[in-house]
Write a protein that holds these residues in place. Structure first.
Motif, PDB file in Angstrom:
ATOM      1  N   GLN A 152      26.737  86.452 104.872  1.00 17.87           N
ATOM      2  CA  GLN A 152      27.457  85.660 103.877  1.00 17.87           C
ATOM      3  C   GLN A 152      27.322  86.273 102.473  1.00 17.87           C
ATOM      4  O   GLN A 152      28.281  86.306 101.710  1.00 17.87           O
ATOM      5  CB  GLN A 152      26.958  84.193 103.832  1.00 17.87           C
ATOM      6  CG  GLN A 152      27.193  83.426 105.105  1.00 17.87           C
ATOM      7  CD  GLN A 152      25.954  83.404 105.996  1.00 17.87           C
ATOM      8  OE1 GLN A 152      25.320  84.421 106.241  1.00 17.87           O
ATOM      9  NE2 GLN A 152      25.622  82.227 106.503  1.00 17.87           N
ATOM     10  N   VAL A 153      26.122  86.751 102.147  1.00 16.26           N
ATOM     11  CA  VAL A 153      25.911  87.349 100.814  1.00 16.26           C
ATOM     12  C   VAL A 153      26.694  88.649 100.692  1.00 16.26           C
ATOM     13  O   VAL A 153      27.328  88.911  99.671  1.00 16.26           O
ATOM     14  CB  VAL A 153      24.409  87.560 100.534  1.00 16.26           C
ATOM     15  CG1 VAL A 153      24.205  88.319  99.227  1.00 16.26           C
ATOM     16  CG2 VAL A 153      23.677  86.237 100.487  1.00 16.26           C
ATOM     17  N   LYS A 154      26.690  89.458 101.762  1.00 18.80           N
ATOM     18  CA  LYS A 154      27.478  90.701 101.738  1.00 18.80           C
ATOM     19  C   LYS A 154      28.950  90.367 101.549  1.00 18.80           C
ATOM     20  O   LYS A 154      29.655  91.041 100.789  1.00 18.80           O
ATOM     21  CB  LYS A 154      27.277  91.488 103.019  1.00 18.80           C
ATOM     22  CG  LYS A 154      25.995  92.283 103.056  1.00 18.80           C
ATOM     23  CD  LYS A 154      25.950  93.092 104.352  1.00 18.80           C
ATOM     24  CE  LYS A 154      24.825  94.045 104.409  1.00 18.80           C
ATOM     25  NZ  LYS A 154      24.829  94.835 105.661  1.00 18.80           N
ATOM     26  N   ALA A 155      29.433  89.356 102.252  1.00 21.48           N
ATOM     27  CA  ALA A 155      30.833  88.940 102.104  1.00 21.48           C
ATOM     28  C   ALA A 155      31.110  88.491 100.670  1.00 21.48           C
ATOM     29  O   ALA A 155      32.152  88.826 100.088  1.00 21.48           O
ATOM     30  CB  ALA A 155      31.174  87.827 103.094  1.00 21.48           C
ATOM     31  N   LYS A 156      30.190  87.751 100.106  1.00 17.43           N
ATOM     32  CA  LYS A 156      30.330  87.262  98.721  1.00 17.43           C
ATOM     33  C   LYS A 156      30.418  88.444  97.746  1.00 17.43           C
ATOM     34  O   LYS A 156      31.135  88.404  96.762  1.00 17.43           O
ATOM     35  CB  LYS A 156      29.151  86.361  98.381  1.00 17.43           C
ATOM     36  CG  LYS A 156      29.118  85.785  97.001  1.00 17.43           C
ATOM     37  CD  LYS A 156      30.107  84.722  96.722  1.00 17.43           C
ATOM     38  CE  LYS A 156      29.862  83.425  97.435  1.00 17.43           C
ATOM     39  NZ  LYS A 156      30.912  82.444  97.142  1.00 17.43           N
ATOM     40  N   LEU A 157      29.675  89.534  98.048  1.00  8.16           N
ATOM     41  CA  LEU A 157      29.678  90.726  97.197  1.00  8.16           C
ATOM     42  C   LEU A 157      30.769  91.725  97.557  1.00  8.16           C
ATOM     43  O   LEU A 157      30.919  92.742  96.907  1.00  8.16           O
ATOM     44  CB  LEU A 157      28.304  91.418  97.273  1.00  8.16           C
ATOM     45  CG  LEU A 157      27.138  90.648  96.672  1.00  8.16           C
ATOM     46  CD1 LEU A 157      25.822  91.320  97.015  1.00  8.16           C
ATOM     47  CD2 LEU A 157      27.299  90.511  95.163  1.00  8.16           C
ATOM     48  N   GLY A 158      31.498  91.446  98.627  1.00  8.00           N
ATOM     49  CA  GLY A 158      32.574  92.345  99.051  1.00  8.00           C
ATOM     50  C   GLY A 158      32.059  93.593  99.747  1.00  8.00           C
ATOM     51  O   GLY A 158      32.709  94.628  99.739  1.00  8.00           O
ATOM     52  N   ILE A 159      30.887  93.491 100.378  1.00  8.76           N
ATOM     53  CA  ILE A 159      30.289  94.621 101.084  1.00  8.76           C
ATOM     54  C   ILE A 159      30.501  94.428 102.584  1.00  8.76           C
ATOM     55  O   ILE A 159      30.311  93.344 103.107  1.00  8.76           O
ATOM     56  CB  ILE A 159      28.764  94.708 100.803  1.00  8.76           C
ATOM     57  CG1 ILE A 159      28.515  94.896  99.315  1.00  8.76           C
ATOM     58  CG2 ILE A 159      28.125  95.839 101.599  1.00  8.76           C
ATOM     59  CD1 ILE A 159      27.052  94.750  98.934  1.00  8.76           C
ATOM     60  N   LYS A 160      30.883  95.489 103.251  1.00  9.36           N
ATOM     61  CA  LYS A 160      31.099  95.411 104.703  1.00  9.36           C
ATOM     62  C   LYS A 160      29.878  95.829 105.446  1.00  9.36           C
ATOM     63  O   LYS A 160      29.053  96.528 105.048  1.00  9.36           O
ATOM     64  CB  LYS A 160      32.273  96.286 105.116  1.00  9.36           C
ATOM     65  CG  LYS A 160      33.561  95.764 104.538  1.00  9.36           C
ATOM     66  CD  LYS A 160      34.729  96.571 104.997  1.00  9.36           C
ATOM     67  CE  LYS A 160      35.985  95.992 104.359  1.00  9.36           C
ATOM     68  NZ  LYS A 160      37.175  96.561 104.790  1.00  9.36           N
TER      69      LYS A 160
ATOM     70  N   LYS B 124      23.417  90.212  89.878  1.00  7.94           N
ATOM     71  CA  LYS B 124      24.601  89.999  90.728  1.00  7.94           C
ATOM     72  C   LYS B 124      24.175  89.564  92.134  1.00  7.94           C
ATOM     73  O   LYS B 124      24.754  88.622  92.699  1.00  7.94           O
ATOM     74  CB  LYS B 124      25.424  91.288  90.789  1.00  7.94           C
ATOM     75  CG  LYS B 124      26.682  91.177  91.601  1.00  7.94           C
ATOM     76  CD  LYS B 124      27.454  92.493  91.581  1.00  7.94           C
ATOM     77  CE  LYS B 124      28.708  92.409  92.417  1.00  7.94           C
ATOM     78  NZ  LYS B 124      29.448  93.691  92.418  1.00  7.94           N
ATOM     79  N   ALA B 125      23.181  90.232  92.683  1.00  7.11           N
ATOM     80  CA  ALA B 125      22.689  89.876  94.024  1.00  7.11           C
ATOM     81  C   ALA B 125      22.095  88.463  94.016  1.00  7.11           C
ATOM     82  O   ALA B 125      22.362  87.670  94.926  1.00  7.11           O
ATOM     83  CB  ALA B 125      21.647  90.890  94.489  1.00  7.11           C
ATOM     84  N   GLN B 126      21.325  88.158  92.982  1.00  5.55           N
ATOM     85  CA  GLN B 126      20.716  86.830  92.887  1.00  5.55           C
ATOM     86  C   GLN B 126      21.786  85.745  92.795  1.00  5.55           C
ATOM     87  O   GLN B 126      21.671  84.696  93.425  1.00  5.55           O
ATOM     88  CB  GLN B 126      19.779  86.760  91.664  1.00  5.55           C
ATOM     89  CG  GLN B 126      19.053  85.447  91.524  1.00  5.55           C
ATOM     90  CD  GLN B 126      18.095  85.170  92.664  1.00  5.55           C
ATOM     91  OE1 GLN B 126      17.480  86.079  93.210  1.00  5.55           O
ATOM     92  NE2 GLN B 126      17.969  83.921  93.042  1.00  5.55           N
ATOM     93  N   LYS B 127      22.835  86.001  92.019  1.00  3.87           N
ATOM     94  CA  LYS B 127      23.922  85.025  91.897  1.00  3.87           C
ATOM     95  C   LYS B 127      24.602  84.810  93.250  1.00  3.87           C
ATOM     96  O   LYS B 127      24.899  83.677  93.627  1.00  3.87           O
ATOM     97  CB  LYS B 127      24.946  85.473  90.859  1.00  3.87           C
ATOM     98  CG  LYS B 127      26.058  84.448  90.661  1.00  3.87           C
ATOM     99  CD  LYS B 127      27.090  84.923  89.670  1.00  3.87           C
ATOM    100  CE  LYS B 127      28.206  83.950  89.434  1.00  3.87           C
ATOM    101  NZ  LYS B 127      28.698  83.184  90.544  1.00  3.87           N
ATOM    102  N   ALA B 128      24.853  85.904  93.973  1.00  9.73           N
ATOM    103  CA  ALA B 128      25.490  85.772  95.284  1.00  9.73           C
ATOM    104  C   ALA B 128      24.609  84.980  96.249  1.00  9.73           C
ATOM    105  O   ALA B 128      25.101  84.142  97.002  1.00  9.73           O
ATOM    106  CB  ALA B 128      25.800  87.157  95.859  1.00  9.73           C
TER     107      ALA B 128
END
Length: 165
Positions: A157-165, A122-126
């Motif tokens: 940007q990756v955190k935003a893509k994963l919905g993490i604040k 999931k992290a790699q995809k983001a």
């Protein structure tokens, strides 16, 4: 005339050099994983699983210790044949404990892989999505980077893509 050709050639070289510049970014993948709720949950689950295996191992070791003490206490009154059987039982028990320990290590590795593979995917995809959307040619893992401009850190940007604040 030679000056014009030289300046024209120099301008073309500089122009090609500028257009060949690649956009790079970086991210600290370890920090990203630490912020992912599912990684914290997986880590907690792995710790719990490890504790269960450790408790089983401790119970086996305590049982072996009790049997060894009983053997020592009764060894003087045992016949040679009984001593031999008891010693074989203790050796077998020690071998089972060692096999369990090795199996537990393998089980922990498998459990870690099972829990973290989907999270890493999931992290790699983001990261790939942010790289593609941001026009990056290369993204490096910041844990190996000695210097980078903060503006190229793609963590937000990756955190935003994963919905993490």
């Amino acid at each position: 005339m030679k000056k014009i050709i030289f300046l024209l050639a120099l301008g073309m070289t500089i122009g090609f050099g500028a257009s060949a510049q690649k956009k790079t970014g970086y991210i600290n993948s370890r920090e990203l994983l630490e912020t992912m709720p599912e990684a914290r949950k997986a880590d907690s689950s792995l710790t719990k699983y490890g504790k269960e295996l450790e408790d089983q191992l401790k119970a086996m070791a305590a049982d072996a210790q009790n049997k060894f003490k009983a053997y020592q206490d009764g060894a003087k009154t045992m016949s040679d044949a009984v001593k031999e059987v008891k010693e074989k039982e203790l050796t077998d028990l020690q071998n089972r404990i060692e096999e369990f320990r090795q199996g537990a290590d393998e089980k922990m590795g498998k459990k870690r892989e099972d829990l973290f593979k989907p999270i890493l995917d999931k992290a790699q995809k983001a990261i790939k999505d942010v790289g593609s959307e941001g026009g990056y040619d290369y993204i490096f893992d910041g844990t190996q980077l000695l210097y980078a401009k903060e503006s190229e850190n793609i963590m937000p940007q990756v955190k935003a893509k994963l919905g993490i604040k």
